[in-house]
Motif scaffolding. Structure first.
Motif, PDB file in Angstrom:
ATOM      1  N   LEU A   1       0.819  -1.215   0.000  1.00 43.69           N
ATOM      2  CA  LEU A   1       0.000   0.000   0.000  1.00 43.69           C
ATOM      3  C   LEU A   1       0.850   1.261   0.000  1.00 43.69           C
ATOM      4  O   LEU A   1       0.537   2.232  -0.691  1.00 43.69           O
ATOM      5  CB  LEU A   1      -0.974  -0.006   1.181  1.00 43.69           C
TER       6      LEU A   1
ATOM      7  N   ASN B   1       2.356   1.696  -3.494  1.00 39.73           N
ATOM      8  CA  ASN B   1       1.386   2.253  -4.435  1.00 39.73           C
ATOM      9  C   ASN B   1       1.171   3.745  -4.191  1.00 39.73           C
ATOM     10  O   ASN B   1       1.092   4.529  -5.141  1.00 39.73           O
ATOM     11  CB  ASN B   1       0.057   1.508  -4.348  1.00 39.73           C
TER      12      ASN B   1
ATOM     13  N   ALA C   1      -8.199  -3.206  -8.815  1.00 44.78           N
ATOM     14  CA  ALA C   1      -7.411  -4.403  -9.109  1.00 44.78           C
ATOM     15  C   ALA C   1      -7.564  -4.734 -10.586  1.00 44.78           C
ATOM     16  O   ALA C   1      -8.665  -4.698 -11.136  1.00 44.78           O
ATOM     17  CB  ALA C   1      -7.865  -5.571  -8.243  1.00 44.78           C
TER      18      ALA C   1
ATOM     19  N   LEU D   1      -2.155  -4.542  -5.459  1.00 49.45           N
ATOM     20  CA  LEU D   1      -3.521  -4.482  -4.961  1.00 49.45           C
ATOM     21  C   LEU D   1      -4.163  -5.868  -4.961  1.00 49.45           C
ATOM     22  O   LEU D   1      -4.887  -6.226  -4.030  1.00 49.45           O
ATOM     23  CB  LEU D   1      -4.348  -3.503  -5.797  1.00 49.45           C
TER      24      LEU D   1
END
Length: 159
Positions: free
Chosen positions: A68, A71, A105, A118
């Motif tokens: 996370l 990203n 996703a 993800l």
């Protein structure tokens, strides 16, 4: 690490919330810092609060944090906020960033190199949610702290 006296999502009214957070500034060490924070937080939760934390929970939490935060650093400008909070029998990993676009996703593709973060998070977390905020977005993943005594991991539950 802190035990916040104000109850927060899932904490019993007489039990303080167990949580920690950090602002990540993008200096290139964010992902390692976030993983270390997660491991240290769960170790502290076990030692100071006596809550069971399985090795799987420790590993999965660090993986989810890593994916996370990666990203957020990759797709959003500016700082990233990471929060970890114990709610009932789970740890919530919350990542906020300034990017307005909610993640989606991608369809499975064995030939694709990368961009599976993800998908990985959604596969290992018991709950996942992405929300727009007045500025940016907040991603929340929930991970069970302990495995089933029979060896099975808890199944996915809605947030």
């Amino acid at each position: 690490m802190e035990a916040d006296p104000a109850p927060a999502g899932g904490a019993a009214p007489d039990r303080p919330a167990i949580q920690t957070s950090v602002a990540l500034t993008g200096d290139g060490k964010d992902i390692a810092q976030a993983r270390h924070l997660a491991a240290g937080f769960l170790t502290w939760v076990q030692a100071e609060h006596g809550l069971p934390v399985s090795q799987r929970a420790m590993d999965v939490t660090q993986l989810v944090v890593s994916e996370l935060v990666t990203n957020a650093r990759k797709y959003a400008p500016g700082p990233v906020l990471l929060g970890l909070r114990i709610t009932d029998d789970t740890v919530e990993v919350v990542v906020w960033d300034s990017g307005p676009v909610l993640p989606v996703a991608r369809a499975a593709d064995a030939g694709r190199v990368g961009q599976h973060g993800l998908e990985i998070v959604m596969a290992v977390a018991q709950g996942f949610e992405a929300q727009r905020e007045p500025v940016g977005k907040r991603i929340t993943a929930r991970i069970a702290l302990a495995d089933d005594p029979g060896g099975a991991v808890f199944g996915r539950r809605p947030l």
